[in-house]
Design an enzyme around this catalytic site. Structure first.
Site, PDB file in Angstrom:
ATOM      1  N   VAL A 193      12.974  16.180  25.159  1.00  0.00           N
ATOM      2  CA  VAL A 193      13.462  15.074  24.338  1.00  0.00           C
ATOM      3  C   VAL A 193      12.613  14.997  23.077  1.00  0.00           C
ATOM      4  O   VAL A 193      11.392  15.152  23.131  1.00  0.00           O
ATOM      5  CB  VAL A 193      13.343  13.728  25.105  1.00  0.00           C
ATOM      6  CG1 VAL A 193      13.760  12.568  24.232  1.00  0.00           C
ATOM      7  CG2 VAL A 193      14.160  13.764  26.375  1.00  0.00           C
ATOM      8  N   CYS A 194      13.265  14.775  21.952  1.00  0.00           N
ATOM      9  CA  CYS A 194      12.549  14.548  20.699  1.00  0.00           C
ATOM     10  C   CYS A 194      13.265  13.446  19.939  1.00  0.00           C
ATOM     11  O   CYS A 194      14.084  12.728  20.501  1.00  0.00           O
ATOM     12  CB  CYS A 194      12.441  15.833  19.884  1.00  0.00           C
ATOM     13  SG  CYS A 194      14.020  16.495  19.350  1.00  0.00           S
ATOM     14  N   LYS A 195      12.979  13.321  18.667  1.00  0.00           N
ATOM     15  CA  LYS A 195      13.564  12.225  17.885  1.00  0.00           C
ATOM     16  C   LYS A 195      15.070  12.381  17.718  1.00  0.00           C
ATOM     17  O   LYS A 195      15.830  11.461  17.942  1.00  0.00           O
ATOM     18  CB  LYS A 195      12.885  12.145  16.518  1.00  0.00           C
ATOM     19  CG  LYS A 195      13.301  10.965  15.703  1.00  0.00           C
ATOM     20  CD  LYS A 195      12.459  10.852  14.451  1.00  0.00           C
ATOM     21  CE  LYS A 195      12.788   9.570  13.708  1.00  0.00           C
ATOM     22  NZ  LYS A 195      11.881   9.359  12.593  1.00  0.00           N
TER      23      LYS A 195
END
Length: 146
Positions: A101-103
């Site tokens: 998961v990232c931005k």
């Protein structure tokens, strides 16, 4: 409209025809690359189900300050610069589903490729990143997490 009319239209509009061909090739290429990349994209609801059913490990790759402001409950924060799929702590997770998961979902793709290369079999990416999670009105935990 029949095939002859379409063919005549394309002949009268070469720039539109070229643009249509280019877009078609780009879409086919994108879908083929997605099919063979070795990991799957998940929507927020699918991630929730994966966490609940298979105890998925969620790896949040955002900077710690962003992570502390709000993250998926139970996720682990690892900076991309320190992300090492060969780490002994991650070795025990090779049998679990691992979700990057990232931005916005872009950095997570790089992490997922590295996980697959390191031998992880069940690798996923949260499509749209933490922004998609928030848009789905799912809860965020604050602080450092686990």
């Amino acid at each position: 409209m029949n095939f002859e009319e379409i063919w005549a239209f394309l002949g009268r509009n070469p720039m539109l025809s070229l643009a249509l061909a280019g877009i078609t090739v780009a879409l086919v290429y994108t879908e083929l690359m997605r099919a063979f990349r070795g990991f799957k994209g998940l929507r927020p609801a699918e991630l929730t189900a994966l966490i609940n059913r298979e105890d998925a490990l969620v790896v949040d790759l955002r900077p710690s300050a962003e992570f502390e402001k709000g993250h998926i409950p139970g996720s682990k924060n690892v900076q991309m610069a320190q992300f090492d799929p060969e780490n002994k702590a991650l070795a025990k997770a090779k049998s679990l589903p691992v979700v990057a998961v990232c931005k916005a979902g872009m950095t997570a793709v790089d992490a997922a490729k590295r996980l697959r290369k390191a031998g992880f079999e069940k690798v996923y990416v949260l499509e749209g990143g933490i922004g998609a999670w928030q848009q789905a009105d799912l809860p965020l935990a604050k602080g450092r997490g686990k």
